[in-house]
Design a protein around this motif. Structure first.
Motif, PDB file in Angstrom:
ATOM      1  N   UNK A   3       0.813  -1.286  -0.079  1.00  0.00           N
ATOM      2  CA  UNK A   3      -0.063  -0.008  -0.017  1.00  0.00           C
ATOM      3  C   UNK A   3       1.060   1.192  -0.020  1.00  0.00           C
ATOM      4  N   UNK A   4       0.152   2.348  -0.523  1.00  0.00           N
ATOM      5  CA  UNK A   4       1.029   3.581  -0.537  1.00  0.00           C
ATOM      6  C   UNK A   4       0.169   4.543   0.219  1.00  0.00           C
ATOM      7  N   UNK A   5       0.782   5.574   0.954  1.00  0.00           N
ATOM      8  CA  UNK A   5       0.212   6.357   1.859  1.00  0.00           C
ATOM      9  C   UNK A   5      -0.036   7.842   0.960  1.00  0.00           C
ATOM     10  N   UNK A   6      -1.126   8.425   0.814  1.00  0.00           N
ATOM     11  CA  UNK A   6      -1.411   9.881   0.027  1.00  0.00           C
ATOM     12  C   UNK A   6      -1.328  10.768   1.237  1.00  0.00           C
ATOM     13  N   UNK A   7      -0.195  11.543   1.492  1.00  0.00           N
ATOM     14  CA  UNK A   7      -0.120  12.809   2.551  1.00  0.00           C
ATOM     15  C   UNK A   7      -1.470  13.674   2.438  1.00  0.00           C
ATOM     16  N   UNK A   8      -1.987  14.240   3.497  1.00  0.00           N
ATOM     17  CA  UNK A   8      -2.995  15.190   3.574  1.00  0.00           C
ATOM     18  C   UNK A   8      -2.600  16.383   2.774  1.00  0.00           C
ATOM     19  N   UNK A   9      -3.399  16.962   2.393  1.00  0.00           N
ATOM     20  CA  UNK A   9      -3.093  18.172   1.412  1.00  0.00           C
ATOM     21  C   UNK A   9      -1.986  17.842   0.394  1.00  0.00           C
ATOM     22  N   UNK A  10      -1.910  16.738  -0.101  1.00  0.00           N
ATOM     23  CA  UNK A  10      -0.808  16.333  -1.259  1.00  0.00           C
ATOM     24  C   UNK A  10      -1.009  17.260  -2.425  1.00  0.00           C
ATOM     25  N   UNK A  11      -0.022  17.707  -3.230  1.00  0.00           N
ATOM     26  CA  UNK A  11      -0.323  18.427  -4.370  1.00  0.00           C
ATOM     27  C   UNK A  11       0.750  18.339  -5.302  1.00  0.00           C
ATOM     28  N   UNK A  12       0.571  18.277  -6.466  1.00  0.00           N
ATOM     29  CA  UNK A  12       1.715  18.300  -7.548  1.00  0.00           C
ATOM     30  C   UNK A  12       2.260  17.010  -7.766  1.00  0.00           C
ATOM     31  N   UNK A  40      -8.085   1.079  -6.822  1.00  0.00           N
ATOM     32  CA  UNK A  40      -6.952   1.806  -5.902  1.00  0.00           C
ATOM     33  C   UNK A  40      -7.165   1.398  -4.518  1.00  0.00           C
ATOM     34  N   UNK A  41      -8.294   0.928  -4.192  1.00  0.00           N
ATOM     35  CA  UNK A  41      -8.429   0.429  -2.881  1.00  0.00           C
ATOM     36  C   UNK A  41      -8.880   1.566  -1.858  1.00  0.00           C
ATOM     37  N   UNK A  42      -9.670   2.503  -2.532  1.00  0.00           N
ATOM     38  CA  UNK A  42     -10.087   3.870  -1.731  1.00  0.00           C
ATOM     39  C   UNK A  42     -11.681   3.660  -1.903  1.00  0.00           C
ATOM     40  N   UNK A 106      -5.077   5.749   2.067  1.00  0.00           N
ATOM     41  CA  UNK A 106      -4.248   4.766   1.842  1.00  0.00           C
ATOM     42  C   UNK A 106      -4.467   3.807   0.939  1.00  0.00           C
ATOM     43  N   UNK A 107      -3.741   3.919  -0.191  1.00  0.00           N
ATOM     44  CA  UNK A 107      -3.883   3.229  -1.591  1.00  0.00           C
ATOM     45  C   UNK A 107      -3.525   1.869  -1.319  1.00  0.00           C
ATOM     46  N   UNK A 108      -4.529   0.779  -1.772  1.00  0.00           N
ATOM     47  CA  UNK A 108      -4.022  -0.542  -1.842  1.00  0.00           C
ATOM     48  C   UNK A 108      -4.709  -0.971  -3.252  1.00  0.00           C
TER      49      UNK A 108
END
Length: 176
Positions: A3-12, A40-42, A106-108
């Protein structure tokens, strides 16, 4: 796949996934943001900021050129993965940071999705220029230390004189 974590307020960020799906399944996923989110598992995803397409549709530009020229991904990052990106055929899914609406996720991904890479979008190179014109400088006038004093004298005297003149003119007009 991990899995991959997308951070809050991620941009770009631009994530690229290869799809191991049939043409019919990939075409069905193209306009279905719920199916993209499930892959994407979300629980949800803004489909406005995702793309599902056939790499062959990019013609001579290729996926590397599309990411560099179409999405502003830094060329050095493209060069690192050029062979991987050039070897892709079939369908891909491109997911932009805005698809997650600023929320941590959390992308799975399902096994049919293979994460190729996550790339940074570059902004335009705009040099900062110093403002040297006088109009751009902060106010430099001399501030008043105390408020201006009002004129001395009585305004009543002036009003009395005006009233007397008007009364005399009115009397003259009536008698004439």
């Amino acid at each position: 796949m991990s899995s991959t974590t997308v951070a809050p307020q991620e941009a770009g960020k631009v994530r690229v996934y290869a799809l191991s799906l049939s043409d019919a399944e990939a075409q069905a996923m193209r306009d279905d943001s719920a199916a993209q989110a499930a892959a994407l598992g979300v629980d949800q995803l803004d489909g406005t900021y995702t793309e599902v397409f056939r790499v062959a549709d990019l013609d001579t530009m290729g996926l590397a050129g599309y990411l560099r020229d179409g999405n502003g991904v830094y060329p050095e990052q493209i060069e690192t993965d050029r062979s991987k990106l050039g070897a892709l055929d079939g369908w891909v899914m491109v997911v932009y940071s805005r698809a997650f609406a600023g929320e941590s996720r959390q992308l799975a991904p399902i096994p049919a999705l293979t994460h190729i890479g996550t790339y940074d979008e570059g902004g335009p190179d705009t040099p900062v220029q110093a403002m040297e014109a006088e109009a751009a400088q902060p106010y430099t006038g001399i501030p008043r230390v105390e408020p201006a004093t009002p004129a001395k004298g009585s305004g009543n005297k002036t009003m009395m004189i005006i009233a007397a003149v008007v009364a005399l003119l009115l009397l003259w007009w009536l008698l004439a």
